[in-house]
Design a protein around this motif. Sequence first.
Motif, mmCIF file in Angstrom:
data_model
loop_
_atom_site.group_PDB
_atom_site.id
_atom_site.type_symbol
_atom_site.label_atom_id
_atom_site.label_comp_id
_atom_site.label_asym_id
_atom_site.label_seq_id
_atom_site.Cartn_x
_atom_site.Cartn_y
_atom_site.Cartn_z
ATOM 1 N N SER A 174 0.842 -1.199 0.000
ATOM 2 C CA SER A 174 0.000 0.000 0.000
ATOM 3 C C SER A 174 0.880 1.253 0.000
ATOM 4 N N PRO A 175 1.341 1.699 -1.183
ATOM 5 C CA PRO A 175 2.109 2.946 -1.239
ATOM 6 C C PRO A 175 1.285 4.098 -0.669
ATOM 7 N N GLU A 176 1.966 5.042 -0.038
ATOM 8 C CA GLU A 176 1.244 6.112 0.651
ATOM 9 C C GLU A 176 2.000 7.438 0.575
ATOM 10 N N TRP A 177 1.270 8.481 0.254
ATOM 11 C CA TRP A 177 1.754 9.851 0.403
ATOM 12 C C TRP A 177 1.090 10.440 1.635
ATOM 13 N N ARG A 178 1.869 11.132 2.421
ATOM 14 C CA ARG A 178 1.340 11.679 3.668
ATOM 15 C C ARG A 178 1.739 13.149 3.820
ATOM 16 N N PHE A 179 0.767 13.967 4.217
ATOM 17 C CA PHE A 179 0.999 15.394 4.472
ATOM 18 C C PHE A 179 0.494 15.699 5.882
ATOM 19 N N THR A 184 3.286 18.913 24.808
ATOM 20 C CA THR A 184 2.128 18.274 24.202
ATOM 21 C C THR A 184 2.133 18.572 22.706
ATOM 22 N N ARG A 185 1.835 17.561 21.900
ATOM 23 C CA ARG A 185 1.920 17.675 20.447
ATOM 24 C C ARG A 185 0.591 17.338 19.804
ATOM 25 N N SER A 186 0.157 18.189 18.894
ATOM 26 C CA SER A 186 -1.050 17.943 18.103
ATOM 27 C C SER A 186 -0.644 17.833 16.636
ATOM 28 N N ARG A 187 -1.147 16.798 15.960
ATOM 29 C CA ARG A 187 -0.791 16.603 14.547
ATOM 30 C C ARG A 187 -2.012 16.170 13.752
ATOM 31 N N ALA A 188 -2.229 16.828 12.620
ATOM 32 C CA ALA A 188 -3.269 16.441 11.669
ATOM 33 C C ALA A 188 -2.594 15.872 10.429
ATOM 34 N N GLU A 189 -2.921 14.626 10.088
ATOM 35 C CA GLU A 189 -2.298 13.944 8.956
ATOM 36 C C GLU A 189 -3.326 13.687 7.855
ATOM 37 N N PHE A 190 -2.918 13.915 6.629
ATOM 38 C CA PHE A 190 -3.726 13.615 5.448
ATOM 39 C C PHE A 190 -2.989 12.523 4.673
ATOM 40 N N ARG A 191 -3.585 11.329 4.618
ATOM 41 C CA ARG A 191 -2.924 10.167 4.037
ATOM 42 C C ARG A 191 -3.626 9.764 2.735
ATOM 43 N N HIS A 192 -2.854 9.587 1.682
ATOM 44 C CA HIS A 192 -3.357 9.157 0.379
ATOM 45 C C HIS A 192 -2.786 7.766 0.140
ATOM 46 N N MET A 193 -3.621 6.715 0.341
ATOM 47 C CA MET A 193 -3.136 5.343 0.390
ATOM 48 C C MET A 193 -3.851 4.455 -0.614
ATOM 49 N N ARG A 194 -3.141 3.460 -1.125
ATOM 50 C CA ARG A 194 -3.732 2.495 -2.044
ATOM 51 C C ARG A 194 -4.309 1.327 -1.262
ATOM 52 N N ASN A 195 -5.574 0.973 -1.539
ATOM 53 C CA ASN A 195 -6.202 -0.143 -0.823
ATOM 54 C C ASN A 195 -5.947 -1.459 -1.560
ATOM 55 N N SER A 229 -10.476 8.876 10.260
ATOM 56 C CA SER A 229 -11.693 8.658 9.486
ATOM 57 C C SER A 229 -11.742 7.207 9.035
ATOM 58 N N GLY A 230 -12.949 6.661 8.861
ATOM 59 C CA GLY A 230 -13.101 5.279 8.467
ATOM 60 C C GLY A 230 -12.957 5.084 6.970
ATOM 61 N N THR A 231 -12.100 4.147 6.567
ATOM 62 C CA THR A 231 -11.906 3.823 5.159
ATOM 63 C C THR A 231 -11.671 2.319 5.021
ATOM 64 N N LYS A 232 -11.704 1.850 3.802
ATOM 65 C CA LYS A 232 -11.490 0.430 3.551
ATOM 66 C C LYS A 232 -10.061 0.020 3.867
ATOM 67 N N VAL A 233 -9.105 0.896 3.543
ATOM 68 C CA VAL A 233 -7.700 0.524 3.682
ATOM 69 C C VAL A 233 -7.255 0.479 5.135
ATOM 70 N N THR A 234 -7.819 1.325 6.003
ATOM 71 C CA THR A 234 -7.377 1.363 7.404
ATOM 72 C C THR A 234 -8.439 0.882 8.382
ATOM 73 N N GLY A 235 -9.614 0.510 7.886
ATOM 74 C CA GLY A 235 -10.680 0.048 8.773
ATOM 75 C C GLY A 235 -11.657 1.160 9.107
#
Length: 267
Positions: free
Chosen positions: A112-117, A134-145, A188-194
């Motif tokens: 599952s190749p992935e680009w992450r921002f 304390t650390r807060s992080r918002a990740e946007f992941r573009h992944m192949r299922n 968020s719920g998706t097929k690739v991560t559940g």
Amino acid sequence: MLSKSILKSLFNLVCSLFVLFNITNSYGQHTTYGQFWNEIQFNQSISKKWSTEIDLGTTHSSTETSSNLFEKTIQRSVRGWVHHYFSPRWKLSAFTAYYSNKDVPEIGQFESPEWRFALQGIYYFHKTGYTLSTRSRAEFRHMRNQDGDYENVFRYRQQIKYIQPINSKVLREGVIYGVASDEIYLKSGTKVTGESFFDRNRFNIGAGYLLTDNIQIELTYANEYLPRNQGNQIMNAASLNISFNNLLRNIKKKIVDNIHNKHQEED
């Protein structure tokens, strides 16, 4: 001699924690994996307010049929950061990364190749003798299922981290320090991560050593709990991080100084 004995002690501590948690978790109704995470960080300051960073990471893992930590190389990654030191308490960051995910248990053990921002903020509670952040992080992941289609996954991470210098009040050359952190992941719920909203919890404990003011080694034990539709998973990982600050600049300075000293000797 000091550094060798320190590193040996840190390694024995992490290995002991790893074995303890692995034995404990093996009796639960979970699938447990042992892993080894390795990351090398190259930090470069641009000004008092800005810096850049490049991280190179590799993850090795056991499998359901083998307990060998290095049975499979399941992930390689490269990540580029930009950091802004907004104030003494606030550090704001952003990164772009590429992850080559292969046979990763948490996403179903398929490629599952992935680009992450990501956008990130760290707030420091500066205290005498220790540091709390304390650390807060918002990740946007573009992944192949598994079907070959790409999905977008949003993930939010919140961490609290404690650092305690042991043989000094500040972090500098020759100082040993203890470190502990806990982080929750929501997605968020998706097929690739559940489909589950709660992604995981990661607890991390260990120690580090500053070889110089610009070279740092950190060895920790990490325990991850991942609820999944196909069955919950537990990751027990030994993690080794090595950081270099201003590596190219320091090498260039050393070369220039050596040339200057050689010319002085000839004169």
